[in-house]
Design a protein around this motif. Sequence first.
Motif, mmCIF file in Angstrom:
data_model
loop_
_atom_site.group_PDB
_atom_site.id
_atom_site.type_symbol
_atom_site.label_atom_id
_atom_site.label_comp_id
_atom_site.label_asym_id
_atom_site.label_seq_id
_atom_site.Cartn_x
_atom_site.Cartn_y
_atom_site.Cartn_z
ATOM 1 N N ASP A 291 44.142 45.208 52.231
ATOM 2 C CA ASP A 291 43.507 46.416 51.687
ATOM 3 C C ASP A 291 42.898 46.075 50.333
ATOM 4 O O ASP A 291 43.566 45.490 49.482
ATOM 5 C CB ASP A 291 44.549 47.528 51.494
ATOM 6 N N VAL A 292 41.654 46.465 50.157
ATOM 7 C CA VAL A 292 41.010 46.198 48.870
ATOM 8 C C VAL A 292 41.666 47.054 47.790
ATOM 9 O O VAL A 292 41.891 48.251 47.970
ATOM 10 C CB VAL A 292 39.499 46.482 48.935
ATOM 11 N N VAL A 293 42.001 46.419 46.688
ATOM 12 C CA VAL A 293 42.677 47.104 45.583
ATOM 13 C C VAL A 293 41.735 47.266 44.396
ATOM 14 O O VAL A 293 41.644 48.347 43.809
ATOM 15 C CB VAL A 293 43.937 46.316 45.177
ATOM 16 N N GLN A 294 41.053 46.192 44.031
ATOM 17 C CA GLN A 294 40.205 46.260 42.841
ATOM 18 C C GLN A 294 38.898 45.502 43.053
ATOM 19 O O GLN A 294 38.892 44.385 43.570
ATOM 20 C CB GLN A 294 40.969 45.714 41.616
ATOM 21 N N VAL A 295 37.823 46.145 42.649
ATOM 22 C CA VAL A 295 36.496 45.548 42.734
ATOM 23 C C VAL A 295 35.925 45.451 41.320
ATOM 24 O O VAL A 295 36.080 46.376 40.525
ATOM 25 C CB VAL A 295 35.559 46.418 43.606
ATOM 26 N N HIS A 296 35.296 44.331 41.027
ATOM 27 C CA HIS A 296 34.514 44.185 39.797
ATOM 28 C C HIS A 296 33.089 43.825 40.201
ATOM 29 O O HIS A 296 32.882 42.863 40.951
ATOM 30 C CB HIS A 296 35.060 43.057 38.914
ATOM 31 N N GLN B 294 27.584 39.557 39.340
ATOM 32 C CA GLN B 294 28.832 39.083 39.916
ATOM 33 C C GLN B 294 29.455 40.190 40.745
ATOM 34 O O GLN B 294 29.225 41.371 40.494
ATOM 35 C CB GLN B 294 29.819 38.668 38.817
ATOM 36 N N LEU B 295 30.250 39.785 41.712
ATOM 37 C CA LEU B 295 30.975 40.749 42.538
ATOM 38 C C LEU B 295 32.280 40.105 42.987
ATOM 39 O O LEU B 295 32.270 38.986 43.505
ATOM 40 C CB LEU B 295 30.140 41.146 43.763
ATOM 41 N N GLN B 296 33.363 40.794 42.744
ATOM 42 C CA GLN B 296 34.654 40.276 43.199
ATOM 43 C C GLN B 296 35.488 41.413 43.764
ATOM 44 O O GLN B 296 35.581 42.485 43.179
ATOM 45 C CB GLN B 296 35.407 39.597 42.065
ATOM 46 N N LEU B 297 36.108 41.140 44.911
ATOM 47 C CA LEU B 297 37.009 42.098 45.534
ATOM 48 C C LEU B 297 38.383 41.451 45.639
ATOM 49 O O LEU B 297 38.511 40.348 46.189
ATOM 50 C CB LEU B 297 36.552 42.468 46.945
ATOM 51 N N VAL B 298 39.396 42.127 45.130
ATOM 52 C CA VAL B 298 40.764 41.646 45.265
ATOM 53 C C VAL B 298 41.496 42.593 46.201
ATOM 54 O O VAL B 298 41.447 43.819 46.025
ATOM 55 C CB VAL B 298 41.474 41.592 43.901
ATOM 56 N N GLY B 299 42.134 42.018 47.215
ATOM 57 C CA GLY B 299 42.885 42.818 48.176
ATOM 58 C C GLY B 299 44.343 42.423 48.194
ATOM 59 O O GLY B 299 44.753 41.481 47.503
#
Lengths: 369, 369
Positions: free
Chosen positions: A168-173, A266-271
Amino acid sequence: MALEEYFENFRRRDWERDSVDGTVRLAVIGIGGFARNRALPAIRAGTYCETTVLVTGSQRRTREVADEFAVEHVVDYEGYLAGELADEYDAVYVSTPNAYHARYALSAAQREKHVICEKPLEVRVDRAREIADACRQAGVALMTAYRLQLEPTVRRCRELVADGVIGDVVQVHGGFSHPLLEYTSADTWRLDPELAGGGALVDLGIYPINTTRYLLDADPVSVYASTHSSGDPFDRVDEHVSVQLEFPGDATAACTASFDAHASSQLQLVGTNGMISVISPFGGVVPQDIVVESGEMRMEHTGPPVDEVREEFDYFGYCVQTGTRPEPDGTDGIADLRVIEAAYESAETGHRIELDPSRRGASNTDRGR
Amino acid sequence: MALEEYFENFRRRDWERDSVDGTVRLAVIGIGGFARNRALPAIRAGTYCETTVLVTGSQRRTREVADEFAVEHVVDYEGYLAGELADEYDAVYVSTPNAYHARYALSAAQREKHVICEKPLEVRVDRAREIADACRQAGVALMTAYRLQLEPTVRRCRELVADGVIGDVVQVHGGFSHPLLEYTSADTWRLDPELAGGGALVDLGIYPINTTRYLLDADPVSVYASTHSSGDPFDRVDEHVSVQLEFPGDATAACTASFDAHASSQLQLVGTNGMISVISPFGGVVPQDIVVESGEMRMEHTGPPVDEVREEFDYFGYCVQTGTRPEPDGTDGIADLRVIEAAYESAETGHRIELDPSRRGASNTDRGR
């Protein structure tokens, strides 16, 4: 499916299911830098559209452009609105200043022409909804021109997210900065709030916001933002903006944009089970450099850039010819304008602004605030 | 100075100016996982400190640790507070649950022992200030153990920012996620708000926040935050947190942290003339992979990791022996707690919370809110 399989045939057009022979004849409305440098070359290079008409405020200058791209017809805005050359095109691409989108899109819908319209769909939710309503009533396709949604890196990311590869994605930057004045003069309509509807948020911030919504396949439930301007020529719009979105569940997204900083994105997704990092996603030429971690696995994919604008127009042409509803439709365009309106309200008040996700495509002001 | 010169002798200890012969004898208070796995090995490997006393709640288990690290003395908390073995150490390293920091630090200051204290300095601003006041009155050094400030990548970044290599910083993105329950059980004090003072924000979010403050050499003027918890065992603290800071001028920082996501960290600064991206800055072992863009120049530096905890203790020992005031001092620790308190207030109210930067080191509640 194994992680590496997502990257096989990386540039595949997963949307291209049926074979199509013809082309959609386009009237390109508004012959600015993006139209000349990106859209017209992309349409020419692509398969499913061709440009047959240029609609312009400066016929003399545009005639050169027409020659360069072998476009037969040039007409001014008044002529277009009066219906001149209407038999020469099947659809319009609206690439004017944002505040004129409705004017030209509504005219197209009246003549039962399909519409692909630059982002933001308009400068306000209510005007964007006029466009969506008119296209629906006319039975024509409406696509908001979110080129990122047709960019292969972003599409592969969406598949990875949808399949739970990073949990599940938690945080996006997501951030996008572009030094506007290195590319245009200070009298650009992009710094006029009446014509643009806002500043960096509207022109650049919409990319990380829309891309995050697309990747999560969800709309935010609340918005917070702060805007900053150092003064002339940025005194009437947000020069820099920082937005925080909350999505259903636990996911948040931090989206920033700047008109006056080093060109960067930039794009980062932390799940819960991994992360995805995309290098330089928003700048117009995506280097296709993506890092994916899933549990203990890590994979980096690099590939040749794809012209996402060509992908975008081919997708639109394909949709029109096959009767497919474009995915970045009017509702999608309206949803971002709701976020943008709420972000400006938040920046003004310093408060988190709640959005009712069940009212996607509706105006914030419909809530009776 | 040319961009590449910043990276020559990348791991240089710019703080090490005088030669020092002796070592500072440390009592390590609280023998948890970080003390055993990182601090004690780092002190042993370092130059300017040595561990002479272990202070513990479990003398039997700690005796094994003492044997492993050749530490002569073990004492329980009551014995330490009563002054046992006080002649055997010059300074203390407080590595207990956060809510006990003041108890053990104040006791040290009373005996004129120097203090290096884990972050956060305490669970509340007022208690952290008690520590700072006590150390100042006793004339002993107080260092808040921000290991990142001694990490070479971060120090080089600070030089780049201070020298204007990327222009004025406009937007910072920093994230740190660490799946707590893969490393400890659900009954950890880190999930007890009384002992920890909060959740992911206090334990992890403090890294991007402190590092951003350090790199910009500035304190935020306002804070916004949202917190999320999915329930047991995260029902009493923030499992995920997203914070947006505004700094004097136009800079903003988006800082996120999660107790329950894939282990990951990132830091990116975008300025008016460049950008810096640090790969995995916060996870404890920095791979020293940094990308710097300045105008048209781009440089990537990779180097062997440095044990930042060793750097941290050597810096502390050096400061104590040379009478240098540690840079991450009590004021620094208090400043982060002000941000943390404001962030929790913001998450609760949904409002932007203003911080008066002139009151750095003071409590928010002093403002009479």
